[in-house]
Design a protein around this motif. Structure first.
Motif, mmCIF file in Angstrom:
data_model
loop_
_atom_site.group_PDB
_atom_site.id
_atom_site.type_symbol
_atom_site.label_atom_id
_atom_site.label_comp_id
_atom_site.label_asym_id
_atom_site.label_seq_id
_atom_site.Cartn_x
_atom_site.Cartn_y
_atom_site.Cartn_z
ATOM 1 N N TYR A 1 -51.265 -89.362 93.610
ATOM 2 C CA TYR A 1 -49.892 -89.873 93.647
ATOM 3 C C TYR A 1 -49.423 -89.772 95.081
ATOM 4 O O TYR A 1 -49.678 -88.774 95.753
ATOM 5 N N TYR B 1 -41.246 -90.508 102.292
ATOM 6 C CA TYR B 1 -39.945 -89.909 102.479
ATOM 7 C C TYR B 1 -39.410 -90.371 103.829
ATOM 8 O O TYR B 1 -40.152 -90.587 104.786
ATOM 9 N N LYS C 1 -36.516 -89.458 106.883
ATOM 10 C CA LYS C 1 -35.742 -88.315 107.372
ATOM 11 C C LYS C 1 -34.917 -88.705 108.589
ATOM 12 O O LYS C 1 -35.458 -89.187 109.588
ATOM 13 N N GLU D 1 -31.194 -83.635 108.934
ATOM 14 C CA GLU D 1 -31.097 -83.752 107.478
ATOM 15 C C GLU D 1 -32.471 -83.472 106.865
ATOM 16 O O GLU D 1 -33.497 -83.509 107.555
ATOM 17 N N GLY D 2 -32.486 -83.222 105.553
ATOM 18 C CA GLY D 2 -33.761 -83.069 104.889
ATOM 19 C C GLY D 2 -34.364 -84.427 104.553
ATOM 20 O O GLY D 2 -33.663 -85.441 104.553
ATOM 21 N N PRO D 3 -35.662 -84.466 104.277
ATOM 22 C CA PRO D 3 -36.295 -85.726 103.879
ATOM 23 C C PRO D 3 -35.689 -86.240 102.569
ATOM 24 O O PRO D 3 -35.317 -85.450 101.693
ATOM 25 N N PHE E 1 -36.381 -89.072 99.389
ATOM 26 C CA PHE E 1 -37.418 -89.886 98.742
ATOM 27 C C PHE E 1 -37.121 -91.369 98.914
ATOM 28 O O PHE E 1 -35.983 -91.816 98.778
ATOM 29 N N PHE F 1 -42.193 -89.962 106.498
ATOM 30 C CA PHE F 1 -43.296 -89.085 106.140
ATOM 31 C C PHE F 1 -44.036 -89.650 104.940
ATOM 32 O O PHE F 1 -43.437 -90.019 103.930
ATOM 33 N N SER G 1 -50.147 -86.127 96.586
ATOM 34 C CA SER G 1 -50.068 -85.056 95.602
ATOM 35 C C SER G 1 -51.326 -84.934 94.780
ATOM 36 O O SER G 1 -51.969 -85.937 94.433
ATOM 37 N N LEU H 1 -47.276 -81.196 97.095
ATOM 38 C CA LEU H 1 -47.190 -82.311 98.033
ATOM 39 C C LEU H 1 -47.772 -81.888 99.367
ATOM 40 O O LEU H 1 -47.437 -80.820 99.884
ATOM 41 N N PHE I 1 -47.923 -83.305 103.195
ATOM 42 C CA PHE I 1 -47.236 -84.279 104.035
ATOM 43 C C PHE I 1 -48.036 -84.611 105.290
ATOM 44 O O PHE I 1 -48.769 -83.774 105.827
ATOM 45 N N THR J 1 -47.578 -85.964 109.403
ATOM 46 C CA THR J 1 -46.702 -85.471 110.466
ATOM 47 C C THR J 1 -45.567 -86.418 110.798
ATOM 48 O O THR J 1 -44.731 -86.122 111.636
#
Lengths: 114, 114
Positions: free
Chosen positions: A32, A36, A38, A42-44, A46, A89, A93, A102, A104, A106
């Motif tokens: 899967y 994301y 970003k 802030e956070g990533p 979806f 990003f 999974s 997950l 990721f 870079t």
């Protein structure tokens, strides 16, 4: 051991054109895949995902393509807009026991210019 | 009405100190995560809790101890801080511990160890 690679750290695209972000993976257990987005400080968030049983998933201006034999996926954004400027990003999974994890890449910094 | 919040946002401290980062989610999710993004921008999972039970525990020094008092909270305590602990720490949550469930990230806590 970097199992998810985004080899282009940055990409600049003109507004209205297509942005293509690439991602390669090495672990054949990944089933899967997600993208994301970003923004700074802030956070990533979806964006879009794809299961390994598919080779394409589309959501509005965003399309993700999966080539399992090449262990490669790409995110297409068309048309690109200035608000798309962010770090993207790729994540993959695989199940680990009863949970999934997950992994990721870079990230690729996309700049959409006017 | 922030979905996933973290406190503090910034943390500057001396080597050897002990510090905690707090995370709260108001999404009603049952799974929470801690990720670390280091200076090379790798975003790596550290821990995951499902219904207050630890389900993912990556190879993390035991100076890092997560605690989940309830489903809505996941705190991270770090003992004897080292220079290499400087990073951005992201909390995330999802409904269910599988990758098919979107993970929602907090804004991150920027930790600088001097």
């Amino acid at each position: 051991d970097q199992q998810v690679k985004q080899n282009s750290p940055s990409l600049s695209v003109q507004e209205g054109r297509i942005s293509i972000l690439n991602c390669d993976y090495t672990n054949s257990m990944f089933d899967y895949f997600l993208w994301y987005k970003k923004y700074p400080a802030e956070g990533p968030t979806f964006l879009i995902s794809i299961s390994s049983i598919k080779d394409k998933n589309e959501d509005g201006r965003f399309t993700v393509f999966l080539n399992k034999s090449a262990k490669h996926l790409s995110l297409h954004i068309v048309p690109s807009q200035p608000g798309d400027s962010a770090v993207y990003f790729c994540a993959a999974s695989a199940m680990t026991g009863t949970a999934s994890k997950l992994t990721f890449g870079t990230g690729t910094r996309l700049q959409v210019t006017l | 009405d922030t979905a996933v919040s973290q406190t503090p946002k910034y943390l500057v401290t001396q080597m050897g100190n002990d510090k905690s980062i707090k995370c709260e989610q108001n999404l009603g999710h049952d799974t929470m995560y801690w990720y670390k993004q280091d200076s090379k921008k790798f975003l790596k999972i550290m821990f995951s809790y499902n219904n207050k039970e630890l389900i993912i525990n990556e190879t993390v020094p035991n100076r890092f101890s997560p605690k989940s008092p309830d489903k809505a909270h996941l705190n991270l305590h770090i003992n004897s801080l080292e220079l290499g602990d400087s990073a951005v720490y992201f909390c995330a949550s999802s409904q269910g511990g599988t990758s098919r469930k979107t993970q929602y990230f907090g804004p991150g806590t920027r930790l600088l160890v001097l």
